[in-house]
Structure formats: structure tokens, C-alpha cells
Design an enzyme around this catalytic site. Structure first.
Site, PDB file in Angstrom:
ATOM      1  CG  ASP A 179      11.496  -6.468   1.505  1.00  0.00           C
ATOM      2  OD1 ASP A 179      10.961  -5.825   2.209  1.00  0.00           O
ATOM      3  OD2 ASP A 179      12.454  -7.269   2.173  1.00  0.00           O
ATOM      4  CG  ASN A 193      -2.204  -0.899   0.712  1.00  0.00           C
ATOM      5  OD1 ASN A 193      -2.739  -0.766  -0.068  1.00  0.00           O
ATOM      6  ND2 ASN A 193      -2.549  -1.729   2.020  1.00  0.00           N
ATOM      7  CG  ASN A 194       5.614   2.788  -0.344  1.00  0.00           C
ATOM      8  OD1 ASN A 194       5.299   3.866  -1.100  1.00  0.00           O
ATOM      9  ND2 ASN A 194       6.593   2.554   0.445  1.00  0.00           N
ATOM     10  CB  VAL A 195       0.928   5.998  -2.273  1.00  0.00           C
ATOM     11  CG1 VAL A 195       0.455   6.936  -3.341  1.00  0.00           C
ATOM     12  CG2 VAL A 195      -0.435   5.936  -1.268  1.00  0.00           C
ATOM     13  CE  LYS A 196       6.114  10.489  -1.652  1.00  0.00           C
ATOM     14  NZ  LYS A 196       6.968  11.340  -0.772  1.00  0.00           N
ATOM     15  CD  GLU A 232       6.233 -10.846  12.240  1.00  0.00           C
ATOM     16  OE1 GLU A 232       7.059 -10.573  13.140  1.00  0.00           O
ATOM     17  OE2 GLU A 232       5.152 -11.636  12.546  1.00  0.00           O
ATOM     18  CE  LYS A 249      13.641   5.950  -7.223  1.00  0.00           C
ATOM     19  NZ  LYS A 249      12.697   6.218  -5.993  1.00  0.00           N
ATOM     20  CG  PHE A 260       9.728   6.651  -1.622  1.00  0.00           C
ATOM     21  CD1 PHE A 260       9.902   5.377  -0.847  1.00  0.00           C
ATOM     22  CD2 PHE A 260       9.611   6.584  -3.042  1.00  0.00           C
ATOM     23  CE1 PHE A 260       9.859   4.243  -1.636  1.00  0.00           C
ATOM     24  CE2 PHE A 260       9.577   5.533  -3.711  1.00  0.00           C
ATOM     25  CZ  PHE A 260       9.683   4.268  -2.968  1.00  0.00           C
ATOM     26  CG  ASP A 264      14.886   7.585  -3.550  1.00  0.00           C
ATOM     27  OD1 ASP A 264      15.366   6.452  -3.101  1.00  0.00           O
ATOM     28  OD2 ASP A 264      13.441   7.847  -3.898  1.00  0.00           O
TER      29      ASP A 264
END
Length: 201
Positions: A71, A9-12, A41, A177, A154, A157
Site C-alpha cells: 500500500d 492487479n495494478n499492472v504498472k 477494502e 526509478k 503512473f 509520478d
């Protein structure tokens, strides 16, 4: 159109993955967009272990959708590979970029730039179906500078400097990037499987 659920759910991060996969007829969804509320987890010893665990847990609850887990993290040579798998929670609080960067800079105080070699690592696991699981890893090398530079990106970076471009990740636009990053390199390795899937349809 194929559905690909990204176990995050990491928007970026989702935005980067969507941008890199935009050329494919794939509907890329975050967990939230797919209506999935689960927090897996990350207790593995490697990026690949964590990525596989996330992918397999999400795959168990989706209906015939592909699942991609990512990950990633930063590994600094003179810190014996730290923060590594603990990158997101390096300072104790998950996802606090400011605190994580402050801790990293504190640990590197007094180190010369040539002693600050580091790499970003991205491990990805793509589960296409019950019998097709693809595991890849992408890396990019750089150095950790002694102050944050740039407003983009983010995490670490603003501190991760890439000599070939004379910029930190946070100083790069998304096009640059997304063409050279550890995540881009991992996704590039997955393209063979994605292309094969497209041909079979």
C-alpha cells in the site's frame, strides 16, 4: 520455484515489483494471474494497516504460496500529509490519475517550490507462512512541481520531482526509478527474509 502472489492487479505496480525481484527464483503473480478475483477494502488509517489487511485476506485463500501486499501513496507536508492513504482515490474516483493530479495542483496553487515538500511512502507486508510475517516501509523525499513532466510511471509520478536527479519520477527510466523509489526501498528491506528463504531450500 517459489510462488509469490502480489495482492494487486495494478499492472504498472506489478511490473515494477517483478523487475525489482527478477534476480530471485520466484514466480511473481498478480491476483489475476493467480486466478483470484477479490477486492479487499482498504479502510485502514495507515499504509501498513491496509497492506497487512490485503496480505492476510489473500493468504487465507491461497495454497502454500507467499503473499506480498503493497500500500503506497503520496504525503505532502503542507497538506498535513494528504493525500496519504487516500492517494488512489483523492479526487473521489479510484485510480483516476488525471483527476487526482488536478486536485493536488489546485490545492497547491500559490505555494512556492520550497513549500511543496513531499514524500512517497510504500508499506509492504510479506506473509511467508503462518508464523512468518514481515512488515517494512520505504520512503523517498521530493517536491511537487506545478505541472506534469514526463511520460513514464503512473499516479503522481509526473508531479513528483527528485532534486538529486533533477527529474520527476515520470522522466526517469524504469532502471533509475526502480533503484531509488519508495517501493524499491521497501523491497530492499524484505531481501533479508527472501535470501534466508532461498538458503533454507
Amino acid at each position: 520455484m517459489n510462488r509469490l502472489i502480489v495482492a494487486s492487479n495494478n499492472v504498472k505496480k506489478i511490473k515494477e515489483i517483478k523487475a525489482i525481484l527478477a534476480k530471485y527464483p520466484i514466480d511473481v503473480l498478480s491476483l489475476k494471474e493467480a486466478g483470484i478475483d477479490i477486492d479487499v477494502e482498504e479502510d485502514g488509517n495507515t499504509f501498513i494497516e491496509n497492506s497487512y489487511k490485503k496480505a492476510s485476506e489473500i493468504y487465507k485463500i491461497v495454497n502454500k504460496s507467499m503473499v506480498l501486499a503493497d500500500d503506497s501513496g503520496l504525503m505532502v507536508d503542507c497538506l498535513d500529509g494528504a493525500p496519504g492513504v487516500y492517494s488512489a482515490r483523492f479526487a473521489g474516483e479510484h485510480g483516476n490519475d488525471k483527476k487526482n493530479n488536478e486536485k493536488l495542483l489546485k490545492l497547491l496553487e500559490g505555494k512556492k517550490i520550497e513549500e511543496r515538500e513531499a514524500k512517497f511512502v510504500c508499506a509492504m507486508v510479506l506473509i511467508i507462512d503462518d508464523s512468518t510475517v514481515v512488515k517494512v516501509q520505504g520512503e523517498i523525499k521530493g517536491r511537487i512541481i506545478d505541472e506534469e513532466k514526463g511520460e513514464n510511471g503512473f499516479g503522481y509520478d509526473p508531479l513528483f520531482y527528485v532534486p538529486e536527479y533533477d527529474m520527476t519520477f515520470a522522466e526517469m527510466n524504469s532502471e533509475i526509478k526502480n533503484s531509488i523509489s519508495h517501493r524499491a526501498k521497501a523491497l530492499k528491506k524484505l531481501e533479508g527474509e527472501i535470501n534466508r528463504l532461498m538458503r533454507e531450500e
